[in-house]
Design a protein around this motif. Structure first.
Motif, PDB file in Angstrom:
ATOM      1  N   SER A   1     -12.538   1.002   0.123  1.00 51.98           N
ATOM      2  CA  SER A   1     -12.062  -0.225   0.775  1.00 51.98           C
ATOM      3  C   SER A   1     -12.797  -1.437   0.212  1.00 51.98           C
ATOM      4  O   SER A   1     -13.007  -2.439   0.885  1.00 51.98           O
ATOM      5  CB  SER A   1     -12.243  -0.143   2.294  1.00 51.98           C
TER       6      SER A   1
ATOM      7  N   ASP B   1     -12.123   7.744  -1.429  1.00 51.11           N
ATOM      8  CA  ASP B   1     -11.799   6.705  -0.434  1.00 51.11           C
ATOM      9  C   ASP B   1     -12.466   5.379  -0.828  1.00 51.11           C
ATOM     10  O   ASP B   1     -13.632   5.371  -1.237  1.00 51.11           O
ATOM     11  CB  ASP B   1     -12.302   7.103   0.964  1.00 51.11           C
TER      12      ASP B   1
ATOM     13  N   ASP C   1      -4.425   7.275  -2.679  1.00 51.48           N
ATOM     14  CA  ASP C   1      -3.515   6.179  -2.302  1.00 51.48           C
ATOM     15  C   ASP C   1      -3.547   5.108  -3.383  1.00 51.48           C
ATOM     16  O   ASP C   1      -4.412   5.122  -4.265  1.00 51.48           O
ATOM     17  CB  ASP C   1      -3.958   5.537  -0.986  1.00 51.48           C
TER      18      ASP C   1
ATOM     19  N   VAL D   1       0.863  -1.188   0.000  1.00 46.27           N
ATOM     20  CA  VAL D   1       0.000   0.000   0.000  1.00 46.27           C
ATOM     21  C   VAL D   1       0.894   1.231   0.000  1.00 46.27           C
ATOM     22  O   VAL D   1       1.833   1.322   0.794  1.00 46.27           O
ATOM     23  CB  VAL D   1      -0.933   0.000   1.233  1.00 46.27           C
TER      24      VAL D   1
ATOM     25  N   LEU E   1      -8.008   2.353   1.493  1.00 45.01           N
ATOM     26  CA  LEU E   1      -7.275   3.378   0.747  1.00 45.01           C
ATOM     27  C   LEU E   1      -8.022   4.707   0.815  1.00 45.01           C
ATOM     28  O   LEU E   1      -9.235   4.755   0.619  1.00 45.01           O
ATOM     29  CB  LEU E   1      -7.128   2.946  -0.723  1.00 45.01           C
ATOM     30  N   SER E   2      -7.262   5.753   1.110  1.00 43.89           N
ATOM     31  CA  SER E   2      -7.834   7.098   1.010  1.00 43.89           C
ATOM     32  C   SER E   2      -7.671   7.566  -0.421  1.00 43.89           C
ATOM     33  O   SER E   2      -6.837   7.037  -1.171  1.00 43.89           O
ATOM     34  CB  SER E   2      -7.106   8.051   1.952  1.00 43.89           C
TER      35      SER E   2
ATOM     36  N   ARG F   1       0.911   5.531  -0.002  1.00 39.23           N
ATOM     37  CA  ARG F   1       0.098   6.716   0.255  1.00 39.23           C
ATOM     38  C   ARG F   1       0.410   7.818  -0.756  1.00 39.23           C
ATOM     39  O   ARG F   1       1.547   7.968  -1.187  1.00 39.23           O
ATOM     40  CB  ARG F   1       0.344   7.236   1.679  1.00 39.23           C
ATOM     41  N   GLU F   2      -0.601   8.556  -1.126  1.00 35.25           N
ATOM     42  CA  GLU F   2      -0.473   9.702  -2.037  1.00 35.25           C
ATOM     43  C   GLU F   2       0.271   9.371  -3.329  1.00 35.25           C
ATOM     44  O   GLU F   2       1.221  10.022  -3.703  1.00 35.25           O
ATOM     45  CB  GLU F   2       0.195  10.891  -1.327  1.00 35.25           C
TER      46      GLU F   2
END
Ligand SMILES: [Fe+2]
Length: 406
Positions: A157, A155, A198, A15, A194-195, A17-18
């Motif tokens: 999931s 977002d 991401d 995973v 995940l935001s 981020r950004e």
């Protein structure tokens, strides 16, 4: 963005981020939405007589926009994002390859009505590719030749996976779960939270799940990348795009796609000469060709199995009876996709019907050994789940045995 390739090999996913730079997120959301609207018009127009108005958009549990097909100059940032250091660059780091190219550009959307959970699955078919443990050992020993991504713009999931399941066959419990209750949570499965912006990069061989296709806004970029020149030969070795859309891109991005296509053509040249070496019973030429396609010394037989499947496709595409069929049926005959079929047909054009048949015959012993293993281990070939049970490579059948079988 720096990543550790070993983390992907150890866990089967990472995973990050950004992945979408924060200052690009709004512009990407807006332009992807424009492309969704363009695609909706096409789907409405192409709907079959028995489908609801709207076609795919209203019927699919997970409408998927191949956005290179609808991109234009004003929305080119969507495709250019796929060339970013955080996507293409990270993929190349993970595959430890001199070159990497995009194979697939899609956007996964929410359905217009609730469809609930999908079924757990692996994105591979050992009976059409290579026995599961062969592909898995190749990945573990030589690293990935292909990586897959989900990058949500909101977002998300929905996506679950079973960590480390990519490098082993199903346990008896998992096999039963897949057969009897595929839409329920799998023991060991975890949601990937995940935001917006991401990303998760993962092995598509692992057990994974679309846990809930609800009407909640979902716009998740789904990408595939393959290596050129890495230690292993990629499980996905074809592009689900052609160069036509690149007319809408700026010169620099267009040149990158042209380069990807060139790499693909160069690889086809290597495969063509390897096939001719096989036809000519030129053992050294064959060994050289396979070493170019799969520089890692271990698990080269997996590549030979992939080549056997390609030889089968070429033979079929050269068959005079199959050549007469409409294109949709030709695609079906070789289990291709409408978006990659052109590559197979172009490749088959490199061979005469007679050569295609001779090359195919050289693979027949290997092909039959795998067919025998399928007959032994797969109770029903029409079941996707049962096809995962083809796990074992032919025993005592290595490169030199293959050469002797000619
Ligand atoms: Fe999948």
């Amino acid at each position: 963005m720096k990543v550790d390739p070993q983390q992907l090999i150890d866990n089967g996913y990472i995973v990050l981020r950004e992945v979408v730079p924060a200052n690009q997120l709004e512009a990407l959301r807006a332009n992807f939405e424009t492309l969704v609207e363009k695609q909706k018009v096409i789907w409405a127009r192409e709907r079959k007589p028995d489908e609801k108005p709207g076609g795919v958009w209203t019927t699919s549990a997970q409408p998927r926009v191949f956005f290179d097909e609808v991109v234009d100059a004003a929305t080119a940032n969507t495709v250019e994002f796929c060339l970013h250091a955080n996507t293409l660059g990270v993929s190349q780091q993970l595959m430890r390859a001199p070159d990497a190219a995009i194979t697939l550009m899609a956007l996964m959307c929410n359905p217009v009505r609730d469809h609930g959970p999908a079924s757990w699955h692996r994105d591979i078919d050992p009976t059409g590719q290579a026995p599961l443990k062969g592909m898995q050992m190749d990945y573990v020993k030589n690293g990935p030749g292909y990586v897959q991504w989900n990058i949500p713009l909101y977002d998300d999931s929905v996506f679950w996976l079973v960590p480390r399941s990519y490098c082993r066959p199903n346990t008896p419990e998992e096999y039963q779960h897949l057969l009897s209750r595929p839409q329920e949570p799998m023991p060991g499965g975890i949601p990937i939270e995940l935001s917006a912006g991401d990303g998760v990069v993962y092995s598509h061989m692992g057990l994974h799940w679309g846990s809930n296709y609800s009407t909640k806004l979902r716009r998740t970029v789904h990408l595939g990348y393959r290596a050129f020149g890495g230690d292993s030969y990629p499980i996905v070795d074809h592009f689900y795009w052609n160069l036509e859309f690149t007319q809408h891109l700026r010169a620099e991005a267009r040149a990158q796609f042209e380069y990807f296509f060139q790499l693909q053509q160069q690889q086809s040249n290597v495969i063509e000469s390897t096939f001719h070496a096989i036809r000519n019973k030129d053992a050294d030429g064959f060994r050289d060709g396979v070493a170019k396609l799969h520089p890692g010394e271990e698990e080269r037989m997996v590549t030979v199995v992939f080549l056997s499947k390609l030889a089968d496709k070429v033979r079929k595409l050269k068959d005079p009876e199959i050549r007469k069929l409409p294109v949709e049926e030709r695609i079906g005959e070789i289990s291709a996709h409408r978006l990659n079929f052109h590559l197979y047909e172009d490749f088959a054009d490199r061979f005469s019907t007679e050569d295609a048949e001779r090359i195919w015959k050289r693979f027949s012993t290997l092909y039959e050994k795998i067919e025998a293993e399928i007959a032994r281990s797969v109770p029903d070939r029409t079941s996707r789940v049962m096809r995962y049970q083809l796990t074992d490579m032919p025993s005592n059948f290595e490169m030199e045995d293959f050469i002797r079988s000619w």
